[in-house]
Design a protein around this motif. Structure first.
Motif, short mmCIF file in Angstrom:
data_model
loop_
_atom_site.label_atom_id
_atom_site.label_comp_id
_atom_site.label_asym_id
_atom_site.label_seq_id
_atom_site.Cartn_x
_atom_site.Cartn_y
_atom_site.Cartn_z
N VAL A 25 0.86 -1.18 0.00
CA VAL A 25 0.00 0.00 0.00
C VAL A 25 0.90 1.23 0.00
N VAL A 26 0.79 2.03 -1.05
CA VAL A 26 1.55 3.28 -1.15
C VAL A 26 0.56 4.39 -1.49
N GLY A 27 0.20 5.19 -0.50
CA GLY A 27 -0.82 6.20 -0.73
C GLY A 27 -2.15 5.55 -1.07
N ASP A 28 -2.69 5.91 -2.23
CA ASP A 28 -3.96 5.33 -2.68
C ASP A 28 -3.74 4.28 -3.77
N GLN A 29 -2.54 3.71 -3.82
CA GLN A 29 -2.21 2.72 -4.85
C GLN A 29 -1.72 1.43 -4.21
N CYS A 30 -1.93 0.33 -4.96
CA CYS A 30 -1.46 -0.99 -4.54
C CYS A 30 -0.43 -1.49 -5.55
N PHE A 31 0.64 -2.12 -5.05
CA PHE A 31 1.69 -2.63 -5.92
C PHE A 31 2.00 -4.07 -5.55
N LEU A 32 2.27 -4.88 -6.58
CA LEU A 32 2.64 -6.27 -6.39
C LEU A 32 3.89 -6.58 -7.19
N LEU A 33 4.96 -6.98 -6.51
CA LEU A 33 6.19 -7.41 -7.17
C LEU A 33 6.14 -8.93 -7.32
N THR A 34 6.25 -9.40 -8.55
CA THR A 34 6.19 -10.84 -8.81
C THR A 34 7.59 -11.41 -8.87
N THR A 35 7.67 -12.73 -8.83
CA THR A 35 8.97 -13.40 -8.94
C THR A 35 9.11 -14.18 -10.25
N ASP A 36 8.00 -14.48 -10.94
CA ASP A 36 8.10 -15.18 -12.22
C ASP A 36 8.49 -14.19 -13.32
N ARG A 37 9.13 -14.68 -14.35
CA ARG A 37 9.66 -13.82 -15.41
C ARG A 37 8.91 -14.04 -16.71
N ASP A 38 8.76 -12.94 -17.47
CA ASP A 38 8.13 -13.02 -18.79
C ASP A 38 8.53 -11.79 -19.58
N ASP A 39 8.17 -11.77 -20.89
CA ASP A 39 8.49 -10.59 -21.69
C ASP A 39 7.49 -9.47 -21.39
N TYR A 40 7.69 -8.32 -22.01
CA TYR A 40 6.87 -7.16 -21.67
C TYR A 40 5.40 -7.38 -22.02
N SER A 41 5.12 -7.92 -23.20
CA SER A 41 3.74 -8.10 -23.64
C SER A 41 2.99 -9.07 -22.73
N ASN A 42 3.59 -10.21 -22.44
CA ASN A 42 2.92 -11.18 -21.57
C ASN A 42 2.80 -10.65 -20.15
N SER A 43 3.78 -9.88 -19.70
CA SER A 43 3.70 -9.30 -18.36
C SER A 43 2.54 -8.31 -18.27
N THR A 44 2.35 -7.54 -19.34
CA THR A 44 1.21 -6.62 -19.40
C THR A 44 -0.09 -7.39 -19.25
N ASN A 45 -0.20 -8.50 -19.99
CA ASN A 45 -1.43 -9.30 -19.95
C ASN A 45 -1.64 -9.94 -18.58
N LYS A 46 -0.58 -10.39 -17.94
CA LYS A 46 -0.71 -11.04 -16.64
C LYS A 46 -1.18 -10.05 -15.57
N THR A 103 6.67 8.74 -8.15
CA THR A 103 7.09 9.42 -6.93
C THR A 103 8.25 8.68 -6.26
N LYS A 104 8.99 9.42 -5.45
CA LYS A 104 10.07 8.81 -4.67
C LYS A 104 9.50 7.81 -3.66
N GLU A 105 8.34 8.12 -3.10
CA GLU A 105 7.72 7.22 -2.13
C GLU A 105 7.45 5.86 -2.75
N GLN A 106 6.96 5.83 -3.99
CA GLN A 106 6.69 4.56 -4.67
C GLN A 106 7.99 3.80 -4.92
N HIS A 107 9.03 4.50 -5.34
CA HIS A 107 10.31 3.84 -5.57
C HIS A 107 10.91 3.30 -4.27
N ASP A 108 10.73 4.04 -3.18
CA ASP A 108 11.22 3.56 -1.88
C ASP A 108 10.55 2.24 -1.51
N ALA A 109 9.23 2.16 -1.75
CA ALA A 109 8.49 0.94 -1.44
C ALA A 109 8.96 -0.22 -2.30
#
Length: 265
Positions: free
Chosen positions: A135-156, A169-175
């Motif tokens: 949770v960063v402000g009013d946004q949610c972020f999920l870092l995944t561990t599986d790898r894929d190309d840009y197009s498939n990552s967009t779809n996932k 923002t710097k706050e998002q990068h810090d998180a």
């Protein structure tokens, strides 16, 4: 559009707003309009702001459920009055105003949370994310561990109701840095939703907005051809340094998905 006048009578306030609750919060009422005090005409009532002190008093004296009902009303009054056949221009205007209400809600809720401990009032969440998301402000972020190309990552990301991250923002990068170090592993570069596929050098986010606050590592972006003749048209963030690199879109990396935090029910 007007303001709810300061009112210490909770029942009176709820009565004024009850016509909207069925549309906004799912409370069982049969009428989504209220009676005009002078003309007697029944029509939707637009209310934008309610004073923070009243909300705090309401939650403290009447319990958090009724207080959250009032906060909920702040979010959806405009949407509840929108007719199915309203003009497109009016719908766009209402959507804009609804977004303003959401921002106002978060502002009030954050103010309340900061003061709640001093007022012996219950703490309430101002936004919520799915389990396991940051949770960063009013946004949610999920870092995944599986790898894929840009197009498939967009779809996932899209498959889970999200999009590749828009880091502004710097706050998002810090998180991202903190979570990247928590995850560990050898893959520390993550796809973000930034490309110049359409026009070389014109970097665009996945929501079609232009890049305004870059975090490139120097001398990036350089569109180096070492990775192939297509060049480097997609971007990754190096989680340990918070800096970006342009890379071929066919390379495979983990990804960062992003979605709006939902308001508490």
């Amino acid at each position: 559009m007007g303001h709810i006048p300061k009112n210490n009578n909770v029942d009176s306030l709820l009565e004024q707003l009850s016509g909207h609750l069925v549309c906004v919060c799912g409370v069982e009422h049969t009428d989504c309009s209220i009676k005009h005090p002078e003309s007697g005409e029944r029509k939707p009532k637009f209310v934008i702001f309610y004073e923070l002190t009243d909300i705090m008093s309401l939650i403290k004296t009447e319990g958090s459920l009724r207080g959250l009902t009032i906060l909920c009303v702040l979010i959806g009054l405009l949407a509840s009055s929108q007719a199915a056949d309203c003009p497109k221009g009016e719908a766009s205007s209402l959507k804009l105003q609804l977004n303003l209400l959401r921002n106002r809600f978060r502002h009030l809720c954050n103010q309340y949370s900061n003061l709640a401990t001093n007022c012996s009032a219950p703490v309430i969440p101002c936004s919520q994310c799915p389990e396991g998301w940051l949770v960063v402000g009013d946004q949610c972020f999920l870092l995944t561990t599986d790898r894929d190309d840009y197009s498939n990552s967009t779809n996932k990301c899209a498959e889970i109701g999200a999009h590749l991250a828009i880091l502004t923002t710097k706050e998002q990068h810090d998180a991202v840095e903190k979570e990247g170090k928590n995850i560990g592993g050898i893959y520390t570069y993550y796809w973000i939703g930034l490309t110049d596929i359409e026009t070389e050098g014109d970097w665009i986010w996945v929501d079609n907005s232009k890049l305004r606050t870059p975090f490139w590592e120097s001398p990036e972006p350089n569109n180096h051809l070492s990775g192939g003749p297509e060049g480097e048209d997609c971007a990754v963030v190096y989680s340990y340094t918070q800096l970006w690199y342009d890379v071929p879109c066919s390379f495979t990396y983990p990804r960062i998905c992003q979605m709006d935090a939902i308001l508490p029910q």
